[in-house]
Design an enzyme around this catalytic site. Structure first.
Site, short mmCIF file in Angstrom:
data_model
loop_
_atom_site.label_atom_id
_atom_site.label_comp_id
_atom_site.label_asym_id
_atom_site.label_seq_id
_atom_site.Cartn_x
_atom_site.Cartn_y
_atom_site.Cartn_z
N ASP A 197 0.85 -1.18 0.00
CA ASP A 197 0.00 0.00 0.00
C ASP A 197 0.89 1.24 0.00
O ASP A 197 1.88 1.30 0.74
CB ASP A 197 -0.87 -0.01 1.26
CG ASP A 197 -2.30 0.42 0.99
OD1 ASP A 197 -2.48 1.53 0.44
OD2 ASP A 197 -3.22 -0.35 1.32
N ASP B 34 -3.09 4.63 -2.43
CA ASP B 34 -4.20 5.19 -1.66
C ASP B 34 -4.62 6.55 -2.21
O ASP B 34 -3.76 7.36 -2.58
CB ASP B 34 -3.72 5.35 -0.20
CG ASP B 34 -4.84 5.58 0.79
OD1 ASP B 34 -5.76 4.75 0.82
OD2 ASP B 34 -4.78 6.58 1.53
N GLU C 5 -6.55 3.81 -5.88
CA GLU C 5 -7.87 3.94 -5.26
C GLU C 5 -8.45 5.28 -5.68
O GLU C 5 -7.86 6.32 -5.43
CB GLU C 5 -7.72 3.88 -3.74
CG GLU C 5 -9.07 3.87 -3.04
CD GLU C 5 -9.05 4.47 -1.65
OE1 GLU C 5 -9.93 4.13 -0.86
OE2 GLU C 5 -8.17 5.31 -1.38
N HIS D 114 -11.13 -3.43 3.03
CA HIS D 114 -11.09 -3.06 4.45
C HIS D 114 -11.90 -1.81 4.76
O HIS D 114 -12.02 -1.44 5.93
CB HIS D 114 -9.63 -2.83 4.85
CG HIS D 114 -9.04 -1.65 4.14
ND1 HIS D 114 -8.85 -1.63 2.77
CD2 HIS D 114 -8.66 -0.43 4.58
CE1 HIS D 114 -8.35 -0.46 2.42
NE2 HIS D 114 -8.23 0.29 3.50
N ASP D 115 -12.42 -1.12 3.75
CA ASP D 115 -13.22 0.09 3.97
C ASP D 115 -14.72 -0.17 3.79
O ASP D 115 -15.51 0.76 3.91
CB ASP D 115 -12.84 1.18 2.96
CG ASP D 115 -11.46 1.75 3.21
OD1 ASP D 115 -10.97 1.69 4.36
OD2 ASP D 115 -10.86 2.25 2.23
O1 TEU Z 1 -9.64 5.42 1.73
C1 TEU Z 1 -9.99 6.65 1.18
C2 TEU Z 1 -11.35 6.86 0.72
O2 TEU Z 1 -11.50 7.54 -0.23
C3 TEU Z 1 -12.60 6.39 1.34
O3 TEU Z 1 -13.18 5.33 0.67
C4 TEU Z 1 -12.69 6.23 2.80
O4 TEU Z 1 -12.16 5.02 3.19
C5 TEU Z 1 -14.14 6.26 3.18
O5 TEU Z 1 -14.58 7.54 3.03
C6 TEU Z 1 -14.32 5.81 4.59
O6 TEU Z 1 -15.65 5.43 4.75
C7 TEU Z 1 -8.29 5.19 1.95
C8 TEU Z 1 -8.04 3.94 2.74
O7 TEU Z 1 -8.46 2.82 2.01
C9 TEU Z 1 -8.69 4.08 4.08
O8 TEU Z 1 -8.59 2.92 4.84
C10 TEU Z 1 -8.03 5.24 4.78
O9 TEU Z 1 -8.69 5.50 5.98
C11 TEU Z 1 -8.02 6.51 3.93
O10 TEU Z 1 -7.64 6.26 2.59
C12 TEU Z 1 -7.04 7.50 4.47
O11 TEU Z 1 -5.74 7.09 4.18
#
Ligand code: TEU
Ligand code: CA
Length: 557
Positions: free
Chosen positions: A102, A203, A260, A333-334
């Site tokens: 990541d 990310d 992402e 994981h989100d």
């Molecule tokens: O996620 C960023 C993101 O855009 C979102 O989908 C976010 O997870 C969502 O609004 C939460 O409900 C990434 C990572 O995958 C996430 O785990 C981190 O918390 C975030 O970036 C910050 O680094």
């Protein structure tokens, strides 16, 4: 092979995502770790997957579970050491798999030495590594809201300025306009690539470039401040940055990159992933993940609508075919557990888990599986606020209860949509703590662990893991399922998702029932041959009766 689609290993890959904190704990401190993953590599390899994506394992104070990095060159001590990480990489490669890491570079932790320096004084040499602004009339520089509640600005008394943080206040945004920041990022990427990793999951890849002037959104008084995505997603210099990243770190290496990327449509996605752009290989779009909630408020939950879902998927399948490459994913994981979200986690748990896997394996795109998806794990069932561990939930709960919102309703929403649904420990067995740890897990087990675990699944006649392995083999043996052109049938049907895949002379028909009822489907050609299905009794007349959550893949010619 279809001449418009070039073959690549990463297109054919099945990626298995590991959330290290919750995967397997080797030393009994309740926290999953690298030794734990090493101990499970044979299991992972036995699934037939090709690539492992590790969520962040770098040094971090864990305000957002590793997405707040304090040192990009060190392993988080709770997870292990660099030597253990090297053993893990070697173990993955020995088994013929690859590893992607990541890459979190929209922000760092506020405990990263760059930020520690940056906040010291206005003329510190690291000041410009982050985004500092004066307040306006004694308030924040603009009205942007952070992803995890509250303003996106934090006031810092020492230098009487505010810094920007799109996520928590312990995640200050890096200033990508500063070329020194960019060089640091590319140098760090090369360092990891030189260690032998096979690529990155990047990310928040479309948030690095902010609109100059950082304008406020709409009318600040209307009480309904939206996230200011239009001013920081797909910003004016983003393609310059991503192309530069490609040139400086990726070019000339046989690795994969997946970004992402919320807030893109196929046409804007192609600006990142069309091969001639030389930016990214793939991206995770979010449209289908927004299907059952409001755009502005993820806790404002609505019901799943298959017609709309099919429309989104079809748009992406058609939009990228021959021009880019999709990511087939239903959770990570989100996101909550997909069986609880789009399937039936009660009487048809096994059928719907298999049906949803069949969906992932029969679309054009790289397949992404999240730990536990291969046994049909369900939402955690955590029903007390004190059982939650996610900063997103805490912050929201604090803000919402202060506004007088009903606590029971809030918990209900968290039980459906919170990220902790997929972050409870991997369920390995019926042993104490689901075989995850001999100590006290950092987050409670999901309530289902005695019924749903790897050991039990492997002993079952209707094993989801076995079905999963079968899908991996199927996809390998039928390249049309990877590269073939997609065509949707019955777009208006509210229960069945039916599509064809075609590559030169080979054709496939996929029938998926997204409902708990039985349905007739009579358009299946008599000559069709069943390749796979999630019911053992398949019946010999092709597809007349489609049972609850049934999945059928036919070869047609
Ligand atoms: O996620 C960023 C993101 O855009 C979102 O989908 C976010 O997870 C969502 O609004 C939460 O409900 C990434 C990572 O995958 C996430 O785990 C981190 O918390 C975030 O970036 C910050 O680094
Ligand atoms: Ca541990």
């Amino acid at each position: 092979m279809n001449n418009s689609v070039e073959r690549k290993w990463w297109k054919e890959a099945v990626v298995y995502q590991i959330y290290p904190r919750s995967f397997y704990d080797s030393n009994g401190d309740g926290i999953g770790d690298l030794r734990g993953i090493i101990g499970k590599l044979d299991y992972i390899a036995s699934l037939g997957v090709n690539v492992i994506w590790l969520n962040p394992v770098y040094s971090s104070p864990n305000d957002d579970n590793g997405y707040d990095i304090s040192d990009y060159y060190e392993i988080m001590p709770e997870f292990g050491t660099m030597a253990e990480w090297e053993d893990l990489l070697a173990g993955i490669h020995e088994r013929g798999m690859k590893l992607i890491m990541d890459l979190v570079v929209n922000h760092t932790s506020d405990e990263h030495e760059w930020f520690v320096e940056s906040r010291k004084s206005r003329d510190n040499e690291y000041r410009d590594y982050y985004i500092w602004r004066d307040g306006k009339n004694g308030r924040e520089p603009n009205n942007w809201l952070a992803n995890f509640s509250g303003s996106a600005w934090e006031y810092d008394e020492k230098t009487d300025q505010y810094y920007l943080h799109l996520f928590t206040r312990k995640q200050p945004d890096l200033n990508w306009e500063n070329s020194r920041v960019r060089e640091e990022v590319y140098k760090m990427m090369r360092w990891w690539l030189d260690k032998g990793i096979d690529g990155f999951r990047i990310d928040t890849v479309n948030m690095f470039s902010k609109v100059p002037g950082l304008p406020s959104v709409g009318n600040a008084d209307d009480g309904k401040l939206r996230r200011a995505g239009q001013f920081f997603m797909n910003g004016p210099r983003i393609h310059e940055y991503i192309h530069e990243m490609y040139k400086e770190a990726i070019a000339g290496r046989d690795v994969m990159t997946v970004g992402e990327c919320p807030d893109v449509e196929p046409e804007t996605a192609l600006d990142y992933v069309a091969p001639d752009r030389k930016e990214l290989d793939m991206l995770f779009q979010f449209e289908h993940m927004g299907i059952d909630r409001s755009d502005d408020d993820k806790w404002d939950i609505s019901s799943f609508n298959l017609v709309k879902f099919k429309e989104i998927i079809s748009k992406w399948q058609k939009g990228l075919h021959g021009r880019g490459w999709n990511c087939n994913y239903l959770m990570n994981h989100d996101q909550p557990r997909v069986v609880s979200r789009f399937g039936n986690d009660k009487e048809y748990r096994i059928e719907s888990a298999k049906m949803l896997l069949t969906f992932l394996f029969t679309l054009e795109g790289t397949v992404y599986i999240y730990q536990g998806e291969e046994i049909g794990m369900v939402n955690s069932g955590l029903d007390k606020i004190g059982d939650y561990r996610d900063v997103e939930v805490f912050n929201h709960f604090r803000e919402a209860t202060a506004e007088g919102k009903d606590q029971d309703k809030l918990i209900k929403a968290y039980m459906k949509m919170s990220r902790d649904n997929s972050r409870t420990p991997m369920q390995w067995s019926s042993a104490p703590n689901a075989g995850f740890s001999t100590g006290n897990p950092w987050i409670n087990l999901g309530k289902s662990w005695r019924d749903i675990n790897v050991e039990k699944d492997l002993l079952s006649d209707s094993s989801v893991i076995e079905y999963f392995r079968n899908l991996v083999r199927m996809r390998k043996n039928h390249p049309a399922l990877i590269y073939g052109e997609y065509e949707q049938l019955l777009p208006e049907d509210e229960e069945l998702f039916v599509y064809r895949r075609r590559l030169q002379n080979s054709g496939y028909l996929v029938i998926l029932n997204f409902s708990s009822g039985s349905r007739k489907y009579s358009d299946c050609p008599l000559s069709a041959v069943l390749v796979t299905g999630n019911y053992t009794e398949s019946g010999n007349v092709p597809g007349v009766l489609i049972r609850p959550w049934e999945a059928r893949v036919y070869k047609i010619s």
